[in-house]
Design a protein around this motif. Structure first.
Motif, PDB file in Angstrom:
ATOM      1  N   GLY A 391       0.789  -1.224   0.000  1.00 17.90           N
ATOM      2  CA  GLY A 391       0.000   0.000   0.000  1.00 17.90           C
ATOM      3  C   GLY A 391       0.818   1.270   0.000  1.00 17.90           C
ATOM      4  O   GLY A 391       0.374   2.306   0.500  1.00 17.90           O
ATOM      5  N   ARG A 392       2.041   1.243  -0.549  1.00 18.73           N
ATOM      6  CA  ARG A 392       2.858   2.444  -0.635  1.00 18.73           C
ATOM      7  C   ARG A 392       2.188   3.462  -1.555  1.00 18.73           C
ATOM      8  O   ARG A 392       1.501   3.120  -2.500  1.00 18.73           O
ATOM      9  N   LEU A 393       2.414   4.751  -1.245  1.00 17.72           N
ATOM     10  CA  LEU A 393       1.772   5.831  -1.976  1.00 17.72           C
ATOM     11  C   LEU A 393       2.803   6.664  -2.717  1.00 17.72           C
ATOM     12  O   LEU A 393       3.891   6.938  -2.204  1.00 17.72           O
ATOM     13  N   ARG A 394       2.434   7.081  -3.915  1.00 15.10           N
ATOM     14  CA  ARG A 394       3.286   7.933  -4.742  1.00 15.10           C
ATOM     15  C   ARG A 394       2.542   9.237  -5.016  1.00 15.10           C
ATOM     16  O   ARG A 394       1.390   9.226  -5.473  1.00 15.10           O
ATOM     17  N   GLU A 395       3.185  10.358  -4.721  1.00 12.30           N
ATOM     18  CA  GLU A 395       2.585  11.646  -5.034  1.00 12.30           C
ATOM     19  C   GLU A 395       2.743  11.912  -6.520  1.00 12.30           C
ATOM     20  O   GLU A 395       3.850  11.820  -7.068  1.00 12.30           O
ATOM     21  N   LEU A 396       1.642  12.236  -7.199  1.00 13.19           N
ATOM     22  CA  LEU A 396       1.672  12.448  -8.639  1.00 13.19           C
ATOM     23  C   LEU A 396       1.860  13.904  -9.013  1.00 13.19           C
ATOM     24  O   LEU A 396       2.495  14.217 -10.026  1.00 13.19           O
ATOM     25  N   TYR A 397       1.289  14.811  -8.249  1.00 13.54           N
ATOM     26  CA  TYR A 397       1.418  16.240  -8.506  1.00 13.54           C
ATOM     27  C   TYR A 397       1.779  16.923  -7.198  1.00 13.54           C
ATOM     28  O   TYR A 397       1.348  16.501  -6.124  1.00 13.54           O
ATOM     29  N   GLY A 580       3.072   7.878  11.777  1.00 11.13           N
ATOM     30  CA  GLY A 580       4.115   7.774  12.794  1.00 11.13           C
ATOM     31  C   GLY A 580       4.664   6.371  12.930  1.00 11.13           C
ATOM     32  O   GLY A 580       5.857   6.183  13.198  1.00 11.13           O
ATOM     33  N   HIS A 581       3.809   5.378  12.739  1.00  8.09           N
ATOM     34  CA  HIS A 581       4.262   3.992  12.812  1.00  8.09           C
ATOM     35  C   HIS A 581       5.038   3.580  11.558  1.00  8.09           C
ATOM     36  O   HIS A 581       5.900   2.703  11.625  1.00  8.09           O
ATOM     37  N   ASP A 582       4.724   4.199  10.419  1.00  2.00           N
ATOM     38  CA  ASP A 582       5.407   3.849   9.177  1.00  2.00           C
ATOM     39  C   ASP A 582       5.584   5.096   8.307  1.00  2.00           C
ATOM     40  O   ASP A 582       4.802   5.349   7.387  1.00  2.00           O
ATOM     41  N   PRO A 583       6.621   5.907   8.577  1.00  2.00           N
ATOM     42  CA  PRO A 583       6.832   7.138   7.793  1.00  2.00           C
ATOM     43  C   PRO A 583       7.255   6.881   6.349  1.00  2.00           C
ATOM     44  O   PRO A 583       7.324   7.822   5.570  1.00  2.00           O
ATOM     45  N   THR A 584       7.532   5.631   5.997  1.00  2.00           N
ATOM     46  CA  THR A 584       7.963   5.334   4.628  1.00  2.00           C
ATOM     47  C   THR A 584       6.795   5.048   3.695  1.00  2.00           C
ATOM     48  O   THR A 584       7.012   4.721   2.532  1.00  2.00           O
ATOM     49  N   VAL A 585       5.572   5.159   4.194  1.00  2.00           N
ATOM     50  CA  VAL A 585       4.405   4.803   3.384  1.00  2.00           C
ATOM     51  C   VAL A 585       4.292   5.709   2.156  1.00  2.00           C
ATOM     52  O   VAL A 585       3.849   5.278   1.096  1.00  2.00           O
TER      53      VAL A 585
END
Length: 734
Positions: A391-397, A580-585
């Protein structure tokens, strides 16, 4: 600041930092990527300063190492003759170094902390313009989020999920109270006594509007007195720190200390680096973290936090498209409404464990969605894509928006009062009766939260007696006379002695701000290819307004699916706990600005302007060239690193200061171009290194900067000794 440079290497691999020579680096590159490394060549240039000539190396390639431009660069020659502590940069040996937040100014040396070994609990503070709150979850059950919903005081008849962002200081400047307690105590003070106390509300947006934000920025209290802004914010954050520690100790049955906690502090995504640094430093003063342990505090961007929460939403957690039918108020239901526990637990299901039919429809890997965070002061808009495993997220804009929060409705109400009673009277009343003015805005806030397009009943706003009395003394006539003279049939004076606004009149106060929000959302969709965006999540405290919900649905439902969580005002808070539990999301972000430094490049006739030509030891250089670390709108992966090596201008120099520049555009060429501004300074403190190992020659310091996190981060190390160097970028000292 002049930095000499010939080439840059686009590589994103920290493993290269173990190389001890240029040749070794080239071998590492070929080992990791033989296809591209074969095209690389070693370039030898000369770095000259004050008669010094020394070889400097850099790498160049005719091919990119990825499909997109990476932000990791090898060091280049640097010189800063105009700085009190100039520096020359040379390509040199590499050593391992640990990270630290550049906003904290902390040493980059490695240390083992409780957080690295496993913190006990994550506490997120949503510090808003109008209302604030906190939530937490224990490390053993990160998805079981506990929210503080019962605050001392509070508005009758309303569920107080948060407390007002109001701070009250005693006349001598010491802390008295925060939130409802501060507001109510100030309300009860006599007019003459209230003038002595320092009351602050809606002060967060000063960090957004203040162009010259610095360590000494002042805030103006309700009585007109000035007070250090840093102290106002630190007092406020300390209140939440103490409140959370007490609540956690009660919940766990143990004595919880601040060092047992990883703190998360939310800020608007449209804030620039100075505002983020200001909040971090205020948090240090409040005891949430420290210069020695900056990793104990995580800065979370508000729309990102909301996005993390929204991707896990169940269908049953959404607001219906139309209001539900009213239910009769039975005795049992009335009891449930009255009995509100201090802390409410909300279990958020793991995205990977919930059946697909129970998650928001069509929100699967590869889906793109927009998050519109409407708060008290700002509106933040971001677009994310569900990408990768877990469920990692990528910012598109890049995040956009503006100061279009619910405070805009308050401003419209103030303007209405000025139109009815006169601007001069309103300004005088604010100054002479500050507590009375606060009472007036409290009364309006309650009615503002009750405005709805589904109701016809007019809204009565209670004008404080101090307002009515002072107006009669000031004008020699009654407020009723002024309202009648204004001549608006939707605004009247009620028989109960209140200012009565029809729902239509209230809607007029909302619409200027709502129109700005719709324009901001539309601009994102027009400026980018919005065909792939399938959902719009509307979140934030202002998004609780049925008026705003209806207008957003009317405007955009034909283009994408508008989704509103039931606890719309708590979406950011819940998401911040998860972050806070997973700042790499969030593993890819879009840079909001172009960052870099001024450099010296070899002068090329016909390419460089003549007025940029300087000569040193017979060599022609082009000065003020803008060497860019990262570009506006560039995707930056979490952990991507820009590497530079710097050499102090003098032997034994303990402090090197290097100017950092920023620009909104990407096509700027020189640091003197229009739109390029000095935004901060990179400071390298060599005191510890020099004290341990006195040098006979100028030292070479390797600095590593990361731009893919919510804050820019920096670390540094002395190449010869491997000793960590205290490094930070100060965005508040310009």
């Amino acid at each position: 600041m002049d930095i000499r440079s010939e080439h840059r290497l686009d590589v994103t691999n920290p493993a290269l930092s173990s190389s001890t020579s240029t040749e070794a680096m080239l071998k590492d590159l070929r080992r990791m990527n033989p296809t591209y490394a074969s095209d690389m060549s070693v370039n030898r240039t000369l770095s000259v300063d004050a008669g010094l000539t020394s070889p400097t190396y850099s790498l160049s390639s005719s091919k990119s190492l990825s499909n997109k431009r990476c932000s990791t660069n090898y060091p280049m020659a640097l010189n800063s003759p105009g700085s009190p502590a100039g520096a020359i940069s040379e390509m040199g040996r590499y050593a391992r170094s640990s990270r630290s937040s550049i906003d904290s100014g902390t040493s980059s040396g490695p240390h083992i902390t409780k957080q690295q070994g496993g913190h006990f609990v994550v506490v997120a503070i949503d510090f808003g313009t109008t209302f604030s709150g906190y939530a937490f979850s224990f490390s053993q059950e990160p998805n079981s989020i506990h929210m503080m919903r019962k605050w001392e005081g509070g508005d009758p008849g309303l569920v107080n999920q948060k407390t007002p962002t109001c701070l009250l200081l005693e006349p001598d400047g010491t802390f008295h109270s925060f939130g409802f307690s501060a507001r109510d105590f100030y309300h009860d003070l006599d007019a003459s006594e209230a003038k002595k106390w320092l009351y602050f509300d809606k002060f967060k947006m000063v960090l957004h509007y203040h162009a010259g934000l610095n360590h000494e920025t002042m805030l103006v209290a309700a009585n007109g007195e000035k007070f250090p802004a840093k102290k106002v914010f630190s007092y406020s954050l300390q209140f939440f720190r103490d409140h959370a520690l007490g609540e956690l100790s009660d919940q766990s049955g143990l004595k919880i200390l601040s060092e047992d906690i990883k703190w998360v502090l939310t800020v608007p995504a449209i804030w620039k680096q100075p505002a983020k640094q200001f909040m971090r430093e205020a948090a240090y003063e409040a005891g949430l973290a420290s210069l020695e342990h900056p990793e104990q505090l995580v800065i979370s961007l508000e729309p990102e936090a909301a996005s993390i929460y929204c991707r896990r939403l169940r269908l049953s957690q959404l607001v219906p498209d139309s209001p539900p039918a009213l239910q009769p108020l039975t005795l049992e239901r009335n009891r449930k409404l009255v009995e509100v526990p201090d802390v409410i637990e909300d279990r958020i299901g793991d995205h990977l464990q919930i059946a697909p039919t129970d998650i928001v429809e069509d929100l699967v890997q590869g889906s793109s969605y927009m998050v519109v965070d409407c708060g008290g002061g700002t509106v933040d808009i971001t677009v994310h894509e569900l990408a990768g495993v877990g469920g990692r997220l990528r910012e598109l804009y890049r995040a956009s928006g503006g100061p279009h929060g619910s405070v805009g409705v308050d401003n419209e109400f103030e303007q209405l009062l000025a139109n009815i009673f006169g601007t001069d009277f309103i300004e005088t009343f604010k100054a002479k009766r500050p507590a009375g003015y606060v009472d007036l805005m409290i009364a309006f806030e309650s009615r503002k939260r009750s405005a709805s397009p589904y109701k016809d009943m007019p809204l009565n706003i209670s004008l404080p007696f101090s307002f009515i009395d002072y107006y009669k003394k000031y004008r020699g006539k009654t407020v009723e006379t002024a309202i009648r003279k204004y001549g608006d049939s939707d605004i009247r004076w009620s028989a109960q002695g209140m200012l009565r606004l029809t729902q239509a009149a209230m809607r007029k106060l909302f619409m200027p701000t709502i129109l700005k929000i719709k324009e901001a959302v539309g601009a994102v969709m027009i400026a980018n290819d919005s065909s792939g965006i399938q959902h719009l999540f509307l979140v934030g405290g202002f998004a609780e307004s049925p008026l705003l919900q209806l207008e957003i649905r009317k405007e955009f439902s034909s283009m994408l699916k508008v989704i509103i969580p039931q606890d719309v005002g708590l979406s950011i808070l819940k998401g911040a706990v998860l972050f806070g539990h997973d700042p790499t999301v969030i593993h890819v972000r879009i840079s909001r600005q172009t960052y870099g430094v001024g450099v010296l490049n070899r002068f090329v006739k016909g390419k460089h302007p003549k007025h940029k030509l300087i000569k040193r030891d017979g060599i022609e250089w082009c000065t003020d060239v803008f060497d860019k670390f990262v570009l506006t709108d560039e995707p930056v992966t979490l952990g991507n690193t820009v590497i530079r090596s710097y050499t102090p201008a003098k032997v034994g120099q303990k402090l090197s200061i290097i100017n950092i520049y920023s620009a909104d555009k990407t096509d700027v060429k020189f640091i003197t171009d229009v739109g390029v501004k000095k935004c901060g300074t990179l400071q390298l403190d060599l005191t510890k290194v020099i004290d341990k190992v006195p040098a006979r020659k100028r030292r070479e310091i390797q600095a590593r900067m990361e731009f893919g996190d919510t804050e820019v981060k920096v670390s540094a190390v002395d190449i010869d000794t491997g000793i960590s160097v205290k490094a930070n970028i100060d965005f508040l000292c310009k």
